[in-house]
Design an enzyme around this catalytic site. Structure first.
Site, PDB file in Angstrom:
ATOM      1  N   GLU A  53       0.874  -1.163   0.000  1.00 36.81           N
ATOM      2  CA  GLU A  53       0.000   0.000   0.000  1.00 36.81           C
ATOM      3  C   GLU A  53       0.919   1.224   0.000  1.00 36.81           C
ATOM      4  O   GLU A  53       1.802   1.316   0.858  1.00 36.81           O
ATOM      5  CB  GLU A  53      -0.879  -0.011   1.258  1.00 36.81           C
ATOM      6  CG  GLU A  53      -1.967   1.011   1.223  1.00 36.81           C
ATOM      7  CD  GLU A  53      -2.784   1.010   2.516  1.00 36.81           C
ATOM      8  OE1 GLU A  53      -3.400   2.040   2.788  1.00 36.81           O
ATOM      9  OE2 GLU A  53      -2.799   0.000   3.226  1.00 36.81           O
ATOM     10  N   ARG A 278       4.668 -12.745   9.891  1.00 42.72           N
ATOM     11  CA  ARG A 278       5.370 -11.523   9.523  1.00 42.72           C
ATOM     12  C   ARG A 278       6.673 -11.436  10.301  1.00 42.72           C
ATOM     13  O   ARG A 278       6.828 -12.033  11.366  1.00 42.72           O
ATOM     14  CB  ARG A 278       4.514 -10.284   9.753  1.00 42.72           C
ATOM     15  CG  ARG A 278       4.013 -10.076  11.161  1.00 42.72           C
ATOM     16  CD  ARG A 278       3.374  -8.686  11.348  1.00 42.72           C
ATOM     17  NE  ARG A 278       2.448  -8.330  10.292  1.00 42.72           N
ATOM     18  CZ  ARG A 278       2.519  -7.185   9.587  1.00 42.72           C
ATOM     19  NH1 ARG A 278       3.431  -6.292   9.833  1.00 42.72           N
ATOM     20  NH2 ARG A 278       1.634  -6.916   8.673  1.00 42.72           N
ATOM     21  N   LYS A 288       4.228   0.840   9.502  1.00 44.21           N
ATOM     22  CA  LYS A 288       4.373   2.091   8.765  1.00 44.21           C
ATOM     23  C   LYS A 288       3.749   3.255   9.533  1.00 44.21           C
ATOM     24  O   LYS A 288       4.263   4.359   9.506  1.00 44.21           O
ATOM     25  CB  LYS A 288       3.717   1.963   7.383  1.00 44.21           C
ATOM     26  CG  LYS A 288       4.620   1.302   6.374  1.00 44.21           C
ATOM     27  CD  LYS A 288       3.969   1.251   5.009  1.00 44.21           C
ATOM     28  CE  LYS A 288       2.942   0.163   4.944  1.00 44.21           C
ATOM     29  NZ  LYS A 288       2.368  -0.028   3.624  1.00 44.21           N
TER      30      LYS A 288
END
Ligand code: ATP
Ligand code: MG
Length: 582
Positions: A53, A278, A288
């Protein structure tokens, strides 16, 4: 059939390949793909994608996903797309799109002509939505966001159907059309999938597919005022691109039934979603949103601050793409979450740079040494090897003269036992040069601080031997005072002082765990051969670690070096103690 189809044996051989530095850790996704290839699933195609994204810079966690997606495609002669998941017009910026591409290329991967945007599919997604409405599988809802949340129920309480759920197909079509035409305000209506408000999986309780957002999009401009939700766009984007293996992190496991429901009810290609853990690393934040806060609130100098876990920060710090790829291979791919020790990342860098970084001398915290019996205006050029690990790296000339600098730490007036460096009356060898002996210590009369050391040198020791066979244990690095270049050296420590930056006192957040000593800047001297060092070039400063020329702040007048990592290898120690314990 694809040519030279790799087999499970190949993969196992690879795992036992003695040329590999370590055994390749398990990767259950590789095994799934091998099995799919054996069964000729997807006609033997492997097609993955990396779907960021564009709402921030990539970090080391993304590197894991990039290496996995591009790496598997490469390994199985398949393809990997780069797709920007740009469904949220509000948070996305061109700067991020540019940096993401730069970072992936830097890591060494190439999407060739397969750069896509979820926004490329807005028209198709709209058509898909119309199909679901016409099939009675989607409806326009007037409930507010709060009401939708309330009606949704909880894990223990089933949801409640919206009073608008029974709208006719015609009414839904007309309302959806009017949503698209901009007739309603933000939040006034949404389009929802009609699935099951009693499903034990909350994602299946009539998820929202479209929301109204009167906002311009970086690519589609003002064309749309309805935007697809991530859950609606993601799976269909994979399907449209013919993705075979859609790899994502564990938190999307519960979303898989929804993605499957969409492709099944649309009757389109069904990618296989596989979830993996992850990357999480101690002393590091990989979110982020939180990294953006550090940037916005000025706790770091930018996304590319060398303390940041972003790829641009790590790159500026001096990491090599090879070391990051090696790291991503070593951490493996698993189904359960764990925290990786940051010292493994540093270890991968040392292994890489040990082989290829030229050795040079730099004195970080200088202390002047005057060699009293060396002629005042004499200068010798000594021969120094560039890399003991690589004979082809050659040698260079190193100027030696009467005044030199050594590290403050390499001198002690009252040396403890086994201090094999310089101390009154003690001898040390200067790397590539002579043996010197400390004759006198000069101090500041007021502060008592040592300001200068006076030494004598033994002219017979240049070859590395002593005439009388006496042994000198310590070897120090040094630079010639007259010839050295003044440089700023930036020494970094972990950005957070706690292994888990999110572990805080009540009422505090991760900001309270920032390490106040994460950056120390020192005025140093580096040897003259570094005069032409270019931005980004990497060196081993003898005894001090690996350093690189800062790509942003360094100038010919005032060179700036970043310490990428020190030489001390915590990871090697951990590994040794682990192997001793088994
Ligand atoms: P963040 O929480 O940092 O915002 P994200 O998952 O929202 O991360 P995306 O841009 O959506 O960021 O991520 C692109 C891809 O990278 C996704 O497939 C995601 O699963 C993967 N990814 C993100 N963070 C990690 C991580 N820490 N480890 C492995 N893969 C990751
Ligand atoms: Mg995301």
């Amino acid at each position: 059939m694809i040519p030279n189809k790799p087999s499970r044996d190949d993969a196992e051989n690879k795992m036992n390949n003695p040329d590999k530095k370590v055994n390749v850790p398990p990767n259950f996704i590789r095994n799934i793909i091998l099995e799919d290839l054996e069964n000729n699933k997807n006609e033997g195609r492997v097609h993955t994608r990396f779907p960021p994204e564009p709402n921030g810079y990539l970090h080391i966690g993304h590197a894991k996903s990039i290496c996995l997606n591009f790496g598997l495609a490469e390994e199985f002669s398949g393809l990997c797309n780069l797709r920007f998941d740009d469904t949220n017009p509000v948070k996305e910026e061109e700067e991020y799109i540019r940096s993401i591409q730069e970072d992936i290329r830097w890591l060494g991967f190439d999407w060739e002509d397969r750069l896509f945007y979820a926004s490329d599919y807005f028209d198709t997604l709209y058509e898909y939505a119309l199909k679901l409405i016409k099939d009675g599988k989607a409806y326009v809802d007037d409930l507010s966001a709060d009401e939708i949340r309330e009606y949704r129920g909880t894990l223990t309480k089933p949801g409640k159907e919206s009073p608008f759920r029974k709208r006719s197909i015609e009414e839904n079509l007309s309302l959806f059309e009017r949503m698209k035409a901009g007739e309603f305000k933000n939040g006034e209506k949404v389009l929802r999938a009609k699935i099951d408000m009693a499903s034990p999986n909350l994602n299946m309780r009539d998820p929202v597919m479209y929301r109204i957002l009167h906002a311009a999009h970086h690519r589609t401009g003002k064309k749309w005022c309805i935007y697809p939700m991530y859950d609606w766009a993601h799976g269909q984007s994979d399907s449209i691109e013919g993705i075979t293996h859609s790899l994502c992190t564990l938190e999307f496991e519960d979303h898989r039934p929804l993605y499957d429901w969409f492709v099944e009810n649309l009757g389109i290609h069904a990618p296989q979603q596989i979830e993996f853990a992850r990357l999480d690393m101690n002393y590091t934040l990989l979110s982020k949103r939180k990294l953006l806060r550090l940037v916005k609130e000025g706790f770091v100098s930018g996304w590319d601050d060398p303390r940041m876990p972003t790829l641009s920060g790590i790159r500026r710090r001096g990491y090599t793409p090879e070391s990051i790829r090696d790291f991503c291979e070593r951490i493996g791919v698993a189904k359960s979450n764990s925290v990786v020790d940051i010292s493994l990342l540093e270890h991968c860098l040392r292994e890489d740079l040990n082989k290829r970084a030229p050795r040079v001398m730099a004195v970080l915290r200088p202390l002047k040494v005057i060699i009293e019996n060396y002629l005042e205006n004499k200068m010798e050029e000594l021969e120094a090897e560039n890399n003991p690990e690589d004979a082809s790296a050659g040698t260079r000339k190193l100027p030696f003269s009467r005044e030199i600098y050594i590290e403050q730490d390499d001198f002690r007036e009252d040396p403890p036992r086994k201090f094999f460096r310089l101390a009154p009356g003690q001898e040390v060898r200067l790397k590539h040069a002579y043996i010197i002996k400390c004759e006198k210590v000069i101090k500041d009369s007021k502060s008592g601080e040592v300001t200068e050391i006076h030494c004598s040198y033994d002219p017979a020791t240049k070859s590395g031997q002593t005439a009388d066979g006496r042994k000198v244990k310590g070897t120090l690095h040094w630079v010639s005072a007259k010839h050295a270049i003044a440089a700023e050296v930036r020494l970094y420590d972990h950005l957070f002082s706690k292994p888990d930056p999110n572990e805080t006192e009540a009422g505090q957040d991760f900001i309270s765990n920032l390490n106040p000593n994460s950056l120390e800047s020192v005025n140093s001297f580096v040897e003259p051969s570094l005069k032409n060092a270019k931005p980004g070039e990497r060196y081993q400063f003898l005894r001090n670690g690996y350093f690189c020329v800062d790509a942003i702040d360094s100038t010919a007048e005032k060179p700036v070096f970043n310490r990428t990592t020190a030489l001390r290898d915590t990871w090697a120690r951990i590994e040794r103690s682990q192997s001793q314990n088994v």
